[in-house]
Each structure stands twice: as structure tokens, then as C-alpha cells.
Design a protein around this motif. Structure first.
Motif, PDB file in Angstrom:
ATOM      1  N   ALA A  49      -7.145  -0.178   3.999  1.00  0.00           N
ATOM      2  CA  ALA A  49      -8.231  -0.859   4.705  1.00  0.00           C
ATOM      3  C   ALA A  49      -8.010  -0.810   6.217  1.00  0.00           C
ATOM      4  CB  ALA A  49      -8.337  -2.312   4.243  1.00  0.00           C
ATOM      5  N   ASN A  50      -9.067  -0.408   6.934  1.00  0.00           N
ATOM      6  CA  ASN A  50      -9.143  -0.492   8.398  1.00  0.00           C
ATOM      7  C   ASN A  50      -8.257   0.495   9.154  1.00  0.00           C
ATOM      8  OD1 ASN A  50     -11.001  -2.586   8.101  1.00  0.00           O
ATOM      9  ND2 ASN A  50      -9.385  -4.132   8.103  1.00  0.00           N
ATOM     10  N   SER A  51      -7.250   1.067   8.518  1.00  0.00           N
ATOM     11  CA  SER A  51      -6.414   2.071   9.173  1.00  0.00           C
ATOM     12  C   SER A  51      -5.772   2.940   8.095  1.00  0.00           C
ATOM     13  CB  SER A  51      -5.339   1.418  10.043  1.00  0.00           C
ATOM     14  OG  SER A  51      -4.499   0.583   9.268  1.00  0.00           O
ATOM     15  N   ALA A  52      -5.196   4.063   8.531  1.00  0.00           N
ATOM     16  CA  ALA A  52      -4.593   5.013   7.601  1.00  0.00           C
ATOM     17  C   ALA A  52      -3.078   4.870   7.609  1.00  0.00           C
ATOM     18  CB  ALA A  52      -4.994   6.435   7.983  1.00  0.00           C
ATOM     19  N   GLY A  53      -2.457   5.390   6.548  1.00  0.00           N
ATOM     20  CA  GLY A  53      -1.006   5.461   6.529  1.00  0.00           C
ATOM     21  C   GLY A  53      -0.340   4.501   5.577  1.00  0.00           C
ATOM     22  N   SER A  54       0.955   4.686   5.413  1.00  0.00           N
ATOM     23  CA  SER A  54       1.719   3.928   4.429  1.00  0.00           C
ATOM     24  C   SER A  54       1.924   2.463   4.806  1.00  0.00           C
ATOM     25  CB  SER A  54       3.081   4.590   4.221  1.00  0.00           C
ATOM     26  OG  SER A  54       3.796   4.654   5.456  1.00  0.00           O
ATOM     27  N   SER A  55       1.689   2.109   6.069  1.00  0.00           N
ATOM     28  CA  SER A  55       1.854   0.712   6.492  1.00  0.00           C
ATOM     29  C   SER A  55       0.518  -0.015   6.649  1.00  0.00           C
ATOM     30  CB  SER A  55       2.625   0.653   7.819  1.00  0.00           C
ATOM     31  OG  SER A  55       1.911   1.337   8.841  1.00  0.00           O
ATOM     32  N   ALA A  56      -0.577   0.662   6.323  1.00  0.00           N
ATOM     33  CA  ALA A  56      -1.908   0.064   6.482  1.00  0.00           C
ATOM     34  C   ALA A  56      -2.158  -0.972   5.385  1.00  0.00           C
ATOM     35  CB  ALA A  56      -2.972   1.153   6.426  1.00  0.00           C
ATOM     36  N   PRO A  57      -3.048  -1.930   5.629  1.00  0.00           N
ATOM     37  CA  PRO A  57      -3.379  -2.922   4.595  1.00  0.00           C
ATOM     38  C   PRO A  57      -3.860  -2.241   3.312  1.00  0.00           C
ATOM     39  CG  PRO A  57      -4.298  -3.572   6.715  1.00  0.00           C
ATOM     40  CD  PRO A  57      -3.780  -2.177   6.896  1.00  0.00           C
ATOM     41  N   GLY A  58      -3.296  -2.670   2.184  1.00  0.00           N
ATOM     42  CA  GLY A  58      -3.682  -2.108   0.900  1.00  0.00           C
ATOM     43  C   GLY A  58      -2.899  -0.877   0.503  1.00  0.00           C
ATOM     44  N   ALA A  59      -1.926  -0.441   1.310  1.00  0.00           N
ATOM     45  CA  ALA A  59      -1.158   0.760   1.000  1.00  0.00           C
ATOM     46  C   ALA A  59      -0.331   0.552  -0.259  1.00  0.00           C
ATOM     47  CB  ALA A  59      -0.250   1.127   2.174  1.00  0.00           C
TER      48      ALA A  59
ATOM     49  N   SER B 173      -4.816  -9.704  -5.054  1.00  0.00           N
ATOM     50  CA  SER B 173      -5.692 -10.543  -4.236  1.00  0.00           C
ATOM     51  C   SER B 173      -6.403  -9.665  -3.209  1.00  0.00           C
ATOM     52  CB  SER B 173      -4.903 -11.648  -3.538  1.00  0.00           C
ATOM     53  OG  SER B 173      -3.883 -11.082  -2.731  1.00  0.00           O
ATOM     54  N   PRO B 174      -7.517 -10.128  -2.667  1.00  0.00           N
ATOM     55  CA  PRO B 174      -8.291  -9.289  -1.742  1.00  0.00           C
ATOM     56  C   PRO B 174      -7.489  -8.890  -0.508  1.00  0.00           C
ATOM     57  CG  PRO B 174      -9.615 -11.134  -2.518  1.00  0.00           C
ATOM     58  CD  PRO B 174      -8.210 -11.404  -2.965  1.00  0.00           C
ATOM     59  N   VAL B 175      -7.594  -7.619  -0.149  1.00  0.00           N
ATOM     60  CA  VAL B 175      -6.979  -7.120   1.077  1.00  0.00           C
ATOM     61  C   VAL B 175      -7.815  -7.550   2.280  1.00  0.00           C
ATOM     62  CG1 VAL B 175      -6.261  -5.056   2.349  1.00  0.00           C
ATOM     63  CG2 VAL B 175      -5.965  -5.161  -0.142  1.00  0.00           C
ATOM     64  N   VAL B 176      -9.137  -7.418   2.141  1.00  0.00           N
ATOM     65  CA  VAL B 176     -10.076  -7.812   3.189  1.00  0.00           C
ATOM     66  C   VAL B 176     -11.182  -8.639   2.553  1.00  0.00           C
ATOM     67  CG1 VAL B 176     -11.781  -7.005   4.871  1.00  0.00           C
ATOM     68  CG2 VAL B 176      -9.607  -5.781   4.618  1.00  0.00           C
ATOM     69  N   THR B 177     -11.539  -9.747   3.187  1.00  0.00           N
ATOM     70  CA  THR B 177     -12.683 -10.545   2.750  1.00  0.00           C
ATOM     71  C   THR B 177     -13.694 -10.591   3.891  1.00  0.00           C
ATOM     72  OG1 THR B 177     -11.333 -11.918   1.275  1.00  0.00           O
ATOM     73  CG2 THR B 177     -13.482 -12.786   1.937  1.00  0.00           C
ATOM     74  N   ASN B 178     -14.857 -10.027   3.651  1.00  0.00           N
ATOM     75  CA  ASN B 178     -15.921 -10.049   4.655  1.00  0.00           C
ATOM     76  C   ASN B 178     -16.852 -11.225   4.394  1.00  0.00           C
ATOM     77  OD1 ASN B 178     -14.928  -7.789   5.846  1.00  0.00           O
ATOM     78  ND2 ASN B 178     -16.663  -6.459   5.394  1.00  0.00           N
TER      79      ASN B 178
ATOM     80  N   PHE C 260     -17.219  -2.511   4.930  1.00  0.00           N
ATOM     81  CA  PHE C 260     -15.788  -2.368   4.734  1.00  0.00           C
ATOM     82  C   PHE C 260     -15.386  -0.972   5.210  1.00  0.00           C
ATOM     83  CE2 PHE C 260     -17.010  -5.634   1.748  1.00  0.00           C
ATOM     84  CZ  PHE C 260     -15.951  -6.535   1.777  1.00  0.00           C
ATOM     85  N   THR C 261     -14.296  -0.896   5.955  1.00  0.00           N
ATOM     86  CA  THR C 261     -13.790   0.393   6.429  1.00  0.00           C
ATOM     87  C   THR C 261     -12.594   0.795   5.575  1.00  0.00           C
ATOM     88  OG1 THR C 261     -14.530  -0.066   8.687  1.00  0.00           O
ATOM     89  CG2 THR C 261     -12.883   1.658   8.401  1.00  0.00           C
ATOM     90  N   LEU C 262     -12.755   1.889   4.844  1.00  0.00           N
ATOM     91  CA  LEU C 262     -11.728   2.371   3.926  1.00  0.00           C
ATOM     92  C   LEU C 262     -11.166   3.696   4.422  1.00  0.00           C
ATOM     93  CD1 LEU C 262     -13.744   1.829   0.608  1.00  0.00           C
ATOM     94  CD2 LEU C 262     -12.282   0.167   1.782  1.00  0.00           C
ATOM     95  N   TYR C 263      -9.901   3.934   4.137  1.00  0.00           N
ATOM     96  CA  TYR C 263      -9.284   5.222   4.438  1.00  0.00           C
ATOM     97  C   TYR C 263      -8.754   5.829   3.133  1.00  0.00           C
ATOM     98  CZ  TYR C 263      -9.587   4.704   9.485  1.00  0.00           C
ATOM     99  OH  TYR C 263     -10.059   4.592  10.772  1.00  0.00           O
ATOM    100  N   LEU C 264      -9.134   7.088   2.885  1.00  0.00           N
ATOM    101  CA  LEU C 264      -8.632   7.825   1.735  1.00  0.00           C
ATOM    102  C   LEU C 264      -7.482   8.691   2.216  1.00  0.00           C
ATOM    103  CD1 LEU C 264     -11.985   8.983   0.058  1.00  0.00           C
ATOM    104  CD2 LEU C 264     -10.881   6.732   0.005  1.00  0.00           C
ATOM    105  N   ASN C 265      -6.280   8.396   1.756  1.00  0.00           N
ATOM    106  CA  ASN C 265      -5.070   9.080   2.216  1.00  0.00           C
ATOM    107  C   ASN C 265      -4.548  10.001   1.122  1.00  0.00           C
ATOM    108  OD1 ASN C 265      -4.519   7.244   4.757  1.00  0.00           O
ATOM    109  ND2 ASN C 265      -4.853   5.818   3.057  1.00  0.00           N
ATOM    110  N   ASN C 266      -4.515  11.308   1.391  1.00  0.00           N
ATOM    111  CA  ASN C 266      -3.997  12.299   0.448  1.00  0.00           C
ATOM    112  C   ASN C 266      -2.668  12.818   0.983  1.00  0.00           C
ATOM    113  OD1 ASN C 266      -3.425  14.363  -1.305  1.00  0.00           O
ATOM    114  ND2 ASN C 266      -5.278  15.552  -0.882  1.00  0.00           N
ATOM    115  N   MET C 267      -1.585  12.301   0.437  1.00  0.00           N
ATOM    116  CA  MET C 267      -0.258  12.731   0.882  1.00  0.00           C
ATOM    117  C   MET C 267       0.320  13.805  -0.024  1.00  0.00           C
ATOM    118  SD  MET C 267       0.246  11.046   3.648  1.00  0.00           S
ATOM    119  CE  MET C 267      -1.517  11.245   3.927  1.00  0.00           C
ATOM    120  N   GLY C 268      -0.526  14.344  -0.915  1.00  0.00           N
ATOM    121  CA  GLY C 268      -0.083  15.389  -1.830  1.00  0.00           C
ATOM    122  C   GLY C 268      -0.121  16.762  -1.200  1.00  0.00           C
ATOM    123  N   GLY C 269       0.043  17.774  -2.064  1.00  0.00           N
ATOM    124  CA  GLY C 269       0.152  19.141  -1.575  1.00  0.00           C
ATOM    125  C   GLY C 269      -1.095  19.962  -1.689  1.00  0.00           C
ATOM    126  N   SER C 270      -2.211  19.379  -2.177  1.00  0.00           N
ATOM    127  CA  SER C 270      -3.446  20.156  -2.294  1.00  0.00           C
ATOM    128  C   SER C 270      -4.649  19.293  -1.965  1.00  0.00           C
ATOM    129  CB  SER C 270      -3.587  20.727  -3.715  1.00  0.00           C
ATOM    130  OG  SER C 270      -3.706  19.693  -4.663  1.00  0.00           O
TER     131      SER C 270
END
Length: 438
Positions: free
Chosen positions: A192-202, A209-214, A224-234
Motif C-alpha cells: 500500500a502507498n509505496s513499493a518494496g519489501s518495507s512498504a505497508p502490507g509487504a 487487520s486492515p493495512v489502510v482504512t479510507n 486506494f493506492t496499490l503497488y504490484l511488486n514482482n520480485m521473480g525472474g519472469s
């Protein structure tokens, strides 16, 4: 030759003979009668007609299939190919579906499923082996689903040939070839709201429990601002969905609610392709129904690859404020018979029926309350001195919050309290008095 165009000679000759025109339907009767005109020896004109001959058009089987597709997938994952069969013959026909595959590895568990809307997703979990009856010119859409073996090595390929065969004439068939190349596995993690392994919801799995409540109001859109993180190889494509069911055993929303997904440019999307090592931003615009119930509703967002089966969910929530008008006003009154600035009775919103004689005074209290879930700003309480009365100043108008501006004693006008900010649940009360004209 392109497998999509591979049909036996009889069907090819039939198509060539008829060009681009639709084939004459089987069972059509072609009738023909000849005639001749002549003059007899006396120069009289005559017409002679022949007998009528009838030809009944016979059914000819013909079909087209496709498309030929190529996809990448990880070993041990599932791959889905969208296919179609079109009956290009001149009568109703059914087409049996079969698959064969070759290459560096063999696909397992190859099955076909109906896909009526052609979105590349099976309509249900019931496998099929035939299109069922198709009238001439009709197209049947389906998906071919197969599983790559876990031992398949990166870079190796498989060619899966899907063949449709006419039931009317088993010698007539057509095929499409789907090629699958093994790549390193993809992954997906929604934050939520940012990318990466330290972002909310990682992290894998859905949160308890809810990560973000609007906070919004009924009928108003919240994002809601979501980030789709693909740390795989394809690279992989992930279908997007929202539900109040965290397990996504069903995809359901409260009645009248809508969720629209958009990409970074604001275009409406239903899926997002994420490259390896990359993150895509996705906006989820949630609009509760106009009559949505006040309170908090848990909402879950999911990204699911129909090709590899990789997925993740994130737990968010929407709180509906008490109403669209956050500030509520309550006005009460009490008689002040001798105009000493002190109410003679308890304040009430009920009508005053005793003691309200000319020359007597009335004390007013107006309370503004923020009944919403967010702060409100620049709040001003206003009240007009009623007709048949004048402003009474034996006790100056006052407010529990903010300065008060009032008319000159004995005149009319507006009494105002500049309250300013009211936090959720906070109230401010303005007090003043008037004298009934003698």
C-alpha cells in the motif's frame, strides 16, 4: 503450412470454389426449369417449358481454429491459452477437441474449458472435450489449460497442438499450436502507498487487520493506492479483483458498491503486466452505494496470474461517515421572563407556550457537532434575530469555541460565532437572547 489453415483437400476446394461468399446452407434446394420459344408454320408464337429438376445441397464440413500463441511460464505452474473454433461449413456441426504436445518436456493435465466471453478465463470448472453443436458461421471460444512439469529447465520449450475435428466428417480437422517457454518463476506482493519489501502490507498472504482504512461518505469515491511488486525472474500478467471475502471463495461487494481499477495514467484496467524486478502502481477507486450503512467495511484486493497461478491479497477497509453533511446543528430555547439573562426553565426544542408575553425574553442555545469521521474547518454558526424580537444583551452572546459577533442591543440582525476547526465528535455551542417586542 500454418496449422490454423490445415484442412483436408475437400474443404479447401469447397472454400476456393465459393470465394468469400457464405456457403450455401446444407439442405437448400436448387430448382431449374428450361423454356424455349418458337414460331409455328403459320408464324404463331409459342413457348415450351421443360420439366423442373431439383438439386439438394449437401453438407460439407469446414472449420477454422486459432490463434497460435506463445507464452512464458515457470516450471511447475499452469499455463492458459485462449482458443476458438469457427464452423465455416454449411451446416450444423460439432467439433471434438484433442491435444498433443512435443518438445523438451511434455505438458501434464491438458484440459479444455468453455470461455463464452473470450476473456481468457474459464467460465467454470467443468472440463469439456467438444464444442457441442455449432450452426454454420458460429464461433465457440474456450481455453486450453496445461501444467508444466516441475523438472522443466529454464529456456526449454513445448509445442502443444490443439486439434478440432468435425463430428459430421471425421476427416476434416484444423489445429493451432501453442508454444510455451520455461522461464524463472514470477512472484507478486501487493503493498500500500509505496513499493518494496518495507512498504505497508509487504509479505506473503493476506493481513489479519486492515493495512489502510479510507474514510468517505455514502456515494463518494475514495482511492486506494496499490503497488504490484514482482520480485521473480519472469514477467507475468495479474488479473485484478476486489471482494469483501478475504479468501476470494466468492467475489462480492456490498449492494450498490463499485470498484474500478486504474493504471498510473488513469486508464481503466482489469489486469496489469509486471516485469521481473519491477513494481506497477494500481489505483483502486471504491465508491460505496449512495445509501451505504454507516460503519467500517473490510475490503480485500487481489492480483492473480491466470497463467502461473501466482497471487497475493491485501486487506484494506472503508469507513462510511455518519452522513454527507458532517456538521449537525441542534437548537434549544428557554423563557427568561424578567430578562435577567438566566433561563427560567430547562432548555428544550419544544414550543414555549407559557410566559412568552410582550417584553419577556427568550434564551437560545445552538450546538454544532462534527458527526463525521474527519475534521471540518472554518465552521461558523449563524442565527438570525427572529421577527417580532430584538437582540437582548443583558448577557453578551457567547460561544464555547470562537469569537461571537452580534447586533447592537435593541436591534435586529445576525448573531455569528466563528468556531474554526471541529474535530470528529467535537461540539461548539453559541448562546444569545432576544426580547419579544412590547
Amino acid at each position: 503450412m500454418n496449422p490454423r489453415l490445415t484442412v483436408v483437400a475437400a474443404a479447401v476446394m469447397f472454400a476456393a470454389a465459393h470465394g468469400a461468399q457464405a456457403a450455401t446452407a446444407a439442405g437448400t434446394q436448387i430448382t431449374n426449369t428450361a423454356s424455349a420459344t418458337y414460331l409455328d408454320a403459320a408464324l404463331g408464337a409459342h413457348t415450351a417449358t421443360s420439366n423442373t429438376v431439383i438439386t439438394t445441397v449437401q453438407q460439407v464440413a469446414s472449420l477454422s481454429v486459432g490463434p497460435n500463441e506463445a507464452k512464458n511460464a515457470a516450471a511447475g505452474t499452469q499455463v492458459v491459452y485462449a482458443q476458438s473454433v469457427t464452423n465455416t461449413g454449411n451446416g450444423s456441426d460439432s467439433f471434438n477437441l484433442t491435444a498433443a504436445n512435443s518438445g523438451a518436456y511434455a505438458m501434464a493435465n491438458v484440459q479444455f474449458f468453455a470461455d463464452a466471453n473470450g476473456d481468457g478465463v474459464a467460465d467454470n470448472a467443468t472440463p469439456i472435450t467438444s464444442t457441442g453443436p455449432l450452426s454454420a458461421g458460429t464461433t465457440f471460444r474456450y481455453v486450453a489449460v496445461a501444467t508444466l512439469p516441475g523438472s522443466a529447465s529454464v529456456g526449454s520449450t513445448n509445442a502443444m497442438v490443439v486439434t478440432a475435428t468435425s463430428v459430421f466428417n471425421g476427416a476434416i480437422s484444423a489445429a493451432a499450436t501453442d508454444t510455451t517457454t520455461v522461464t524463472a518463476a514470477s512472484t507478486i506482493d501487493i503493498t500500500a502507498n509505496s513499493a518494496g519489501s518495507s512498504a505497508p502490507g509487504a509479505g506473503p498472504g493476506v493481513e489479519s487487520s486492515p493495512v489502510v482504512t479510507n474514510i468517505t461518505t455514502a456515494g463518494s469515491t475514495t482511492r486506494f493506492t496499490l503497488y504490484l511488486n514482482n520480485m521473480g525472474g519472469s514477467a507475468d500478467t495479474f488479473n485484478l479483483a476486489a471482494s469483501t471475502d478475504g479468501s476470494f471463495g466468492s467475489i462480492s461487494l456490498p449492494s450498490g458498491w463499485t470498484v474500478v481499477f486504474k493504471d498510473a495514467s488513469g486508464a481503466v484496467i482489469t489486469s496489469s503486466t509486471v516485469n521481473p524486478g519491477a513494481s506497477n502502481v494500481v489505483y483502486a477507486d471504491v465508491t460505496p452505494a449512495a445509501g451505504a450503512t454507516v460503519g467500517t467495511t473490510d475490503l480485500y484486493f487481489r492480483a492473480l496470474s491466470p497463467t502461473s497461478g501466482v497471487s497475493d491479497r491485501i486487506h484494506d477497509a472503508v469507513t462510511i461517515a455518519a452522513n454527507a453533511i458532517q456538521v449537525t446543528l441542534t437548537k434549544v430555547q428557554a423563557i427568561d421572563a424578567n430578562c435577567d439573562g438566566v433561563a427560567d426553565t430547562a432548555f428544550s426544542s419544544s414550543p414555549i407556550t407559557t410566559g412568552a408575553i410582550p417584553g419577556a425574553c427568550i434564551r437560545y442555545q445552538i450546538t454544532a457537532t462534527n458527526s463525521g469521521a474527519t475534521p471540518v474547518n472554518t465552521v461558523v454558526i449563524n442565527d438570525n434575530v427572529p421577527a417580532n424580537t430584538t437582540y437582548h444583551a443583558s448577557v453578551a452572546a457567547n460561544s464555547t469555541l470562537g469569537a461571537v459577533v452580534a447586533p447592537v442591543a435593541g436591534t435586529t440582525g445576525v448573531v455569528s460565532a466563528n468556531v474554526g476547526v471541529l474535530s470528529p465528535g467535537q461540539s461548539a455551542t453559541m448562546n444569545f437572547g432576544v426580547r419579544i417586542n412590547p
